[in-house]
Write a protein that holds these residues in place. Structure first.
Motif, PDB file in Angstrom:
ATOM      1  N   ASP A 260      15.170  57.511 -38.575  1.00  0.00           N
ATOM      2  CA  ASP A 260      13.801  56.999 -38.525  1.00  0.00           C
ATOM      3  C   ASP A 260      13.403  56.347 -39.849  1.00  0.00           C
ATOM      4  O   ASP A 260      12.810  55.263 -39.884  1.00  0.00           O
ATOM      5  CB  ASP A 260      12.824  58.127 -38.179  1.00  0.00           C
ATOM      6  N   ASN A 288      10.333  60.088 -34.497  1.00  0.00           N
ATOM      7  CA  ASN A 288       9.150  60.807 -34.942  1.00  0.00           C
ATOM      8  C   ASN A 288       7.880  59.967 -34.822  1.00  0.00           C
ATOM      9  O   ASN A 288       7.892  58.752 -35.055  1.00  0.00           O
ATOM     10  CB  ASN A 288       9.342  61.255 -36.395  1.00  0.00           C
ATOM     11  N   GLN A 327      16.979  58.231 -34.177  1.00  0.00           N
ATOM     12  CA  GLN A 327      16.764  59.184 -35.261  1.00  0.00           C
ATOM     13  C   GLN A 327      18.081  59.812 -35.702  1.00  0.00           C
ATOM     14  O   GLN A 327      18.277  60.130 -36.873  1.00  0.00           O
ATOM     15  CB  GLN A 327      15.794  60.271 -34.781  1.00  0.00           C
ATOM     16  N   PRO A 369       7.057  62.636 -41.957  1.00  0.00           N
ATOM     17  CA  PRO A 369       7.294  62.935 -40.547  1.00  0.00           C
ATOM     18  C   PRO A 369       6.290  63.962 -40.023  1.00  0.00           C
ATOM     19  O   PRO A 369       5.896  64.905 -40.732  1.00  0.00           O
ATOM     20  CB  PRO A 369       8.714  63.511 -40.533  1.00  0.00           C
ATOM     21  N   GLN A 372       8.249  68.319 -36.161  1.00  0.00           N
ATOM     22  CA  GLN A 372       9.017  68.100 -34.938  1.00  0.00           C
ATOM     23  C   GLN A 372      10.078  69.186 -34.830  1.00  0.00           C
ATOM     24  O   GLN A 372      10.724  69.535 -35.810  1.00  0.00           O
ATOM     25  CB  GLN A 372       9.670  66.716 -34.985  1.00  0.00           C
ATOM     26  N   GLU A 423       6.559  67.606 -30.803  1.00  0.00           N
ATOM     27  CA  GLU A 423       6.050  67.260 -32.118  1.00  0.00           C
ATOM     28  C   GLU A 423       4.539  67.144 -32.062  1.00  0.00           C
ATOM     29  O   GLU A 423       3.943  66.876 -31.017  1.00  0.00           O
ATOM     30  CB  GLU A 423       6.666  65.952 -32.625  1.00  0.00           C
TER      31      GLU A 423
END
Length: 446
Positions: A260, A288, A327, A369, A372, A423
């Motif tokens: 990401d 994310n 990711q 981020p 998650q 998340e």
């Protein structure tokens, strides 16, 4: 149609067992060869592999299959998956084959197929080959049997190609780089490319023995490279997987930089220079929420595709995007390659360090981020997701996260696992949601 062989990324499984035997590989060669016998030219297939012990067996069987239906075969030996895509196109081949199970350990193997344009096969082509695997194939007449040869310059061709993705003025002099090749397909080409550009290269995961691919090294097992980057006082660490189509970066502090953040860097730099196409990038449902918010702050879109680089690539081509990925580290840069290429992505990252004068930890932390959590639930058979109790638990979780986060639940395309990801801004709530769903799935799976 229901598939018995092809999954989300070609054919993959335990080598010399189940569907992935030498007999199957020969049938794949025959079926795929017949499918691409189009036109009156002499037909050709390029076959590469990673470093698994079973690669010899699979390669030999595929050669037998392709030559038996009249295709000439060019073998490259161990090379990254994107190198086979490149050579398929450059050598005007009718089809390309990569023998690899990517990030899996040595006991598994797989067969990935590329069309003459260097892109992975369409669903229609795979389904046609799948159907043909159950049929007897027409063999070539004796004087039309294909020939097979190995080429010695494939590695050099690939190294030259990936270096060409950088401006001629970019040099890596003064940079100390740890390159982890996972004892896989890039064990010679990746360190060589960085060294030729002037970097001081500390290579690891470059002693394949057929059994050690992805074992304690590479992009899916980062402890060793993180420790090495810190111990060597390196500027950056580059972690590839077994077939080098994935990239995870380690900054100079030993911290992990996932796909990401890499997409955020490459995409935003291209946008700033006016070279980003499509008005954004393509990622998957697993990327994310922080990436989505970062791109939105720059007026860019995040298009989400299903998990799998094939789905990302499909969305990129459909929407005219030139940057996409996952990711987990697949990086697809369509200006330079037709499939994910960890080496090319790594060169873009290192070039950005040189051009910006920033350290990796500063350059590659473009957003925070969102909390998650991903957990896997292994199941033996059946479909735990169809259990009414599991469906009720999932419905409750979705209602709980509505407007505050995301929930993604999916079956793995390569392993008997169900992946549960949630998340949101509240970490405790995310943990509770994931744990509750996993408990429900485990009960249904027993």
């Amino acid at each position: 149609m229901e598939r018995s062989y092809f999954g989300t990324d070609g054919i993959r499984g335990r080598a010399n067992a189940g569907v992935l035997t030498a007999a199957t590989a020969m049938k794949v060669g025959q079926a795929a060869g017949r499918h691409f016998l189009r036109g009156d030219h002499r037909h050709r297939v390029v076959i590469g592999k990673d470093t698994r012990l079973s690669g010899y067996m699979m390669e030999t069987a595929l050669v037998a299959g392709f030559t038996s239906v009249g295709m000439d075969v060019v073998m490259t030996g161990p090379l990254p998956t994107p190198a086979i895509a490149l050579l398929t196109r450059e050598m005007r081949a009718d089809i390309g084959v990569m023998i690899s199970a990517s990030h899996n350990l040595f006991a598994d193997n797989g067969i990935k197929l590329f069309g003459p344009d260097g892109f992975k096969l369409s669903d229609e082509d795979e389904e046609a080959i799948e159907r043909a695997l159950g049929e007897e194939q027409q063999l070539a007449q004796g004087d039309q049997i294909g020939r097979a040869r190995r080429i010695d310059d494939a590695r050099g061709r690939y190294i030259h190609s990936i270096k060409q993705t950088l401006n001629d003025a970019v040099r890596l002099d003064g940079l100390r780089i740890v390159v982890d090749c996972a004892h896989g397909a890039a064990y010679t080409v990746a360190p060589s490319a960085f060294w030729e550009l002037g970097a001081e290269v500390i290579a690891m995961g470059v002693s394949p023995n057929g059994l050690n691919i992805n074992d304690g090294v590479g992009s899916t097992d980062l402890d060793a490279i993180k420790a090495r980057v810190v111990a060597e006082r390196a500027d950056i660490g580059i972690a590839l997987d077994g077939d080098a189509d994935r990239l995870i970066v380690i900054d100079e502090k030993g911290e992990t930089i996932d796909g990401d953040q890499i997409m955020a860097l490459i995409g935003s730099r291209l946008a700033d220079s006016g070279h980003l196409r499509g008005g954004g990038i393509v990622a998957t449902v697993m990327s994310n929420l922080g990436l989505e918010r970062f791109l939105a702050s720059k007026g860019l879109d995040l298009v989400r595709a299903k998990v799998g680089d094939r789905h990302v690539l499909e969305a990129m081509r459909k929407g005219g995007y030139n940057v996409g990925g996952e990711q987990s580290g697949h990086m697809i840069l369509l200006d330079h390659a037709t499939t994910g290429d960890g080496c090319i992505a790594a060169l873009q990252v290192v070039a950005a360090m040189v051009q910006s004068g920033k350290r990796a930890s500063e350059l590659l932390h473009l957003f925070d981020p969102v909390p998650q959590l991903l957990k896997n639930v292994v199941y033996a058979s059946g479909n735990p997701l169809a259990d009414p109790k599991v469906q009720a638990v999932i419905a409750d979780a979705e209602a709980r996260l509505k407007g505050k986060g995301r929930l993604v639940i999916r079956k793995s395309g390569t392993e008997p696992k169900i992946r549960v990801m949630a998340e949101g801004d509240d970490r405790d709530e995310i943990e509770q949601v994931v744990d509750t769903i996993c408990c429900g799935l485990q009960e249904a799976a027993n």
